[in-house]
Design a protein around this motif. Sequence first.
Motif, PDB file in Angstrom:
ATOM      1  N   GLY A   1     -38.002  13.408  12.709  1.00 30.38           N
ATOM      2  CA  GLY A   1     -38.878  14.534  12.418  1.00 30.38           C
ATOM      3  C   GLY A   1     -38.656  15.749  13.286  1.00 30.38           C
ATOM      4  N   ASN A   2     -37.619  15.759  14.075  1.00 27.01           N
ATOM      5  CA  ASN A   2     -37.322  16.904  14.935  1.00 27.01           C
ATOM      6  C   ASN A   2     -36.481  17.927  14.189  1.00 27.01           C
ATOM      7  N   LYS A   3     -36.457  19.146  14.735  1.00 28.21           N
ATOM      8  CA  LYS A   3     -35.599  20.190  14.176  1.00 28.21           C
ATOM      9  C   LYS A   3     -34.144  19.876  14.503  1.00 28.21           C
ATOM     10  N   SER A   4     -33.253  20.444  13.699  1.00 34.63           N
ATOM     11  CA  SER A   4     -31.829  20.292  13.939  1.00 34.63           C
ATOM     12  C   SER A   4     -31.455  20.936  15.275  1.00 34.63           C
ATOM     13  N   PHE A   5     -30.471  20.344  15.962  1.00 26.32           N
ATOM     14  CA  PHE A   5     -29.982  20.920  17.220  1.00 26.32           C
ATOM     15  C   PHE A   5     -29.495  22.335  17.007  1.00 26.32           C
ATOM     16  N   TRP A   6     -28.856  22.563  15.866  1.00 24.66           N
ATOM     17  CA  TRP A   6     -28.267  23.872  15.590  1.00 24.66           C
ATOM     18  C   TRP A   6     -29.367  24.920  15.399  1.00 24.66           C
TER      19      TRP A   6
ATOM     20  N   ASP B   1     -25.206   8.255  21.428  1.00 21.88           N
ATOM     21  CA  ASP B   1     -25.410   8.129  19.992  1.00 21.88           C
ATOM     22  C   ASP B   1     -25.909   6.730  19.641  1.00 21.88           C
ATOM     23  N   THR B   2     -25.349   5.731  20.276  1.00 23.60           N
ATOM     24  CA  THR B   2     -25.775   4.354  20.021  1.00 23.60           C
ATOM     25  C   THR B   2     -27.223   4.142  20.435  1.00 23.60           C
ATOM     26  N   ALA B   3     -27.577   4.618  21.615  1.00 25.64           N
ATOM     27  CA  ALA B   3     -28.950   4.446  22.104  1.00 25.64           C
ATOM     28  C   ALA B   3     -29.949   5.147  21.186  1.00 25.64           C
ATOM     29  N   LEU B   4     -29.646   6.373  20.790  1.00 21.86           N
ATOM     30  CA  LEU B   4     -30.558   7.094  19.898  1.00 21.86           C
ATOM     31  C   LEU B   4     -30.604   6.436  18.525  1.00 21.86           C
ATOM     32  N   GLY B   5     -29.473   5.924  18.054  1.00 24.82           N
ATOM     33  CA  GLY B   5     -29.442   5.222  16.774  1.00 24.82           C
ATOM     34  C   GLY B   5     -30.299   3.970  16.794  1.00 24.82           C
ATOM     35  N   ILE B   6     -30.211   3.205  17.873  1.00 29.43           N
ATOM     36  CA  ILE B   6     -31.040   2.005  18.009  1.00 29.43           C
ATOM     37  C   ILE B   6     -32.517   2.389  18.068  1.00 29.43           C
ATOM     38  N   TYR B   7     -32.836   3.402  18.867  1.00 23.35           N
ATOM     39  CA  TYR B   7     -34.222   3.855  18.984  1.00 23.35           C
ATOM     40  C   TYR B   7     -34.760   4.306  17.632  1.00 23.35           C
ATOM     41  N   THR B   8     -33.966   5.089  16.902  1.00 26.46           N
ATOM     42  CA  THR B   8     -34.386   5.593  15.594  1.00 26.46           C
ATOM     43  C   THR B   8     -34.598   4.447  14.614  1.00 26.46           C
ATOM     44  N   SER B   9     -33.701   3.504  14.612  1.00 23.75           N
ATOM     45  CA  SER B   9     -33.807   2.358  13.705  1.00 23.75           C
ATOM     46  C   SER B   9     -35.076   1.553  13.976  1.00 23.75           C
TER      47      SER B   9
END
Length: 145
Positions: free
Chosen positions: A114-119, A32-40
Amino acid sequence: MKTLLIILAIFTTFFTPIKGLILIMILFILSDTALGIYTSIKLGGVESFKSHKLFNIVVKSFFYLTTIIMAFLIDKFILGGLLFGITHLLAKVMTAFWIYIEIKSLDESSMKLGNKSFWVLFKEFIDKLKSLKKDLNEIIEDKKE
């Protein structure tokens, strides 16, 4: 120094039954941290990345892991290790709850990109599997006739 190693060995041995739960939780927090940093960085540039936000990882990790350990202690010393025939059920439920929150956070970060939800993706995957099963059943029935 030797005393510190002995104390560390005792704690490590005591928490061995839930080391998998703890490691999985750490993995989800790091993901979650890695994806959060990447997204930011992807959305706002390097300037949007602030170090004071990273401190939340420490608080979140401490809170998540402490509640898992506390649930394990309740399982072990109050419930005797079994609840409804499942060993360490409270620790497992607590871990599953925190993992759900981390997956939801990962999903939100992914949707910001911009991706679809996982669900939604999961539902589409299940629908494709159902369609594949239906097609296979039709092929099998055609061969019988």
